[in-house]
Design an enzyme around this catalytic site. Structure first.
Site, short mmCIF file in Angstrom:
data_model
loop_
_atom_site.label_atom_id
_atom_site.label_comp_id
_atom_site.label_asym_id
_atom_site.label_seq_id
_atom_site.Cartn_x
_atom_site.Cartn_y
_atom_site.Cartn_z
N LYS A 107 -7.41 -6.29 4.65
CA LYS A 107 -6.19 -5.58 4.27
C LYS A 107 -5.16 -5.91 5.34
O LYS A 107 -5.29 -5.49 6.49
CB LYS A 107 -6.44 -4.08 4.19
CG LYS A 107 -5.18 -3.26 3.94
CD LYS A 107 -5.44 -1.76 4.05
CE LYS A 107 -4.15 -0.97 3.91
NZ LYS A 107 -4.36 0.48 4.11
N TYR A 158 -9.08 -4.39 8.57
CA TYR A 158 -7.76 -3.80 8.42
C TYR A 158 -6.92 -4.19 9.62
O TYR A 158 -7.18 -3.74 10.74
CB TYR A 158 -7.88 -2.28 8.29
CG TYR A 158 -6.60 -1.53 7.99
CD1 TYR A 158 -5.43 -2.18 7.62
CD2 TYR A 158 -6.58 -0.14 8.08
CE1 TYR A 158 -4.28 -1.47 7.34
CE2 TYR A 158 -5.43 0.58 7.79
CZ TYR A 158 -4.28 -0.09 7.43
OH TYR A 158 -3.14 0.62 7.15
N THR A 208 -3.67 7.30 5.32
CA THR A 208 -3.06 8.21 4.36
C THR A 208 -3.96 9.41 4.10
O THR A 208 -3.47 10.49 3.74
CB THR A 208 -2.77 7.47 3.04
OG1 THR A 208 -2.02 6.29 3.34
CG2 THR A 208 -1.98 8.32 2.06
#
Length: 301
Positions: free
Chosen positions: A170, A142, A54
Site C-alpha cells: 500500500k 504499508y 483510520t
C-alpha cells in the site's frame, strides 16, 4: 456486486480502511462495526482493512482488536478479504498483533514501517521480516513516510519481495512514478494508499485501492475501476471527477478518520461519531462544510 478476485488481486480491488465505531462512552460498538462492514461489502468493497490509521489502531487494545476482527470475519468473511493492521514501532508488539489477527481469522496483514524511531533500512527490513515470519498470512507492506518518518528503500523492497508471503504494498508516498517503478521491479501487487491518486496509480500498474473515502463513495471507485479495466479512460476520469468533492471534504483539510466518522454519522450509518483521544471531533464549521458536500453529492435527504 464486489469486483472479482484473481491471482493478481491478493486482497481484492477495493478495500475500505474501516473506522472503528465507538459508543459515546468510548467503548467499541461491535454491532455498529458489523453493520458498517456489511454495508461496505454490499456496496462493492471486496476487502476491508481493520485497525489501520483510520481505525484509530494506536488507541485500541489487544482484546478489542481481536473481538473486532472476529466479528467482521463472521459477518462478511465469506464475501470479502479481511486484512488486519499489525503496525507498531515495537517489533515484538507487531508480531503479537499479527499472531492475534491470524487467530481471530484475518485473511491478511497490513504492516506499516516502524514509526517515530526511524530505524535504518536494515532495521526496517528485519522488522518486516519478523512480522511476516510470525504467521502464514499474506502481507501488504504499508509505505507512508509522511507519518512514519521513513520511506522504504529499493533494496529493502527487493529483499522483502523475495519472501513468499510478502505479496503487496500500500503506497501512500504520493510518488506515482517510483511506486510504479517498484511494482515493475519487484512484482509486488501495488495498491494506492491515496484516494485522490487512484486513477494515476492505475496508469502505472496498481491493482487496487485502500480507501478512506469509499466509506461514502464506494460506487464511484468501483465504477472508476470498471471503466478503466474496460479501456474507457474518459469514463474513468468522469467517475473520478464525481468523487473529487467527497475526497476534498474528507481528506482535503481535516483528519481523515475524524471527517469520515462525521460523514457516516451525518448519513445515519453510525450511531455516534465518537473518537478516542488524541483525536477529537470536527469543528462546527468543518461539519457544516462536510454536510454541504454530502448534500451536493446527493447522499443526504
Amino acid at each position: 456486486m464486489p469486483l472479482t478476485h484473481d491471482a493478481a488481486l491478493p486482497f481484492g480491488a477495493l478495500l475500505t480502511a474501516m473506522v472503528t465505531p465507538f459508543t459515546e462512552d468510548g467503548d467499541i460498538d461491535i454491532d455498529a462495526t458489523v453493520s458498517l462492514a456489511r454495508r461496505l461489502v454490499d456496496e462493492g468493497n471486496d476487502g476491508l482493512v481493520l485497525h489501520g490509521t483510520t481505525g484509530e489502531a494506536p488507541t485500541t487494545h489487544a482484546p478489542e482488536k481481536f473481538d473486532v476482527i472476529r466479528a467482521v470475519v463472521a459477518a462478511v468473511g465469506d464475501r470479502a478479504t479481511i486484512v488486519a493492521g499489525a503496525g507498531s514501532n515495537d517489533t515484538k508488539h507487531a508480531v503479537r498483533m499479527a499472531e492475534q489477527a491470524a487467530e481471530a481469522g484475518a485473511d491478511g496483514l497490513l504492516v506499516v514501517t516502524p514509526y517515530y524511531s526511524r530505524p535504518s533500512q536494515a532495521g526496517a527490513l528485519e522488522h518486516f521480516k519478523a512480522v511476516a515470519a510470525s504467521t502464514d498470512l499474506p502481507v501488504m507492506l504499508y509505505d507512508i513516510p509522511g507519518r512514519t518518518g521513513l520511506r522504504i528503500g529499493p533494496a529493502t523492497y527487493d529483499a522483502l519481495a523475495a519472501l513468499d508471503n510478502v505479496v503487496a504494498v500500500k503506497d501512500a508516498t504520493g510518488d506515482v512514478y517510483t511506486a510504479g517503478l517498484t511494482q515493475h521491479r519487484t512484482g509486488l501487487a501495488l495498491y494506492s494508499g491515496d484516494d485522490g491518486l487512484y486513477l494515476p496509480f492505475l496508469s502505472v500498474g496498481a491493482v487496487g485501492l485502500v480507501s478512506v473515502v469509499a466509506h461514502v463513495a464506494t460506487g464511484a471507485f468501483v465504477a472508476m475501476r470498471q471503466a478503466w479495466d474496460a479501456g474507457d479512460h474518459a469514463a474513468a476520469q468522469a467517475h473520478f471527477h464525481r468523487a473529487i468533492p467527497l475526497i476534498e471534504a474528507i481528506m482535503g483539510g481535516g483528519i481523515g478518520a475524524v471527517m469520515v466518522k462525521e460523514a457516516l454519522f451525518a448519513l445515519g450509518h453510525l450511531p455516534s461519531a465518537a473518537l478516542r483521544l488524541p483525536q477529537v471531533r470536527a469543528s462546527e464549521d468543518e461539519r457544516s462544510a462536510l454536510i454541504a458536500e454530502l448534500t451536493s453529492a446527493g447522499l443526504t435527504g
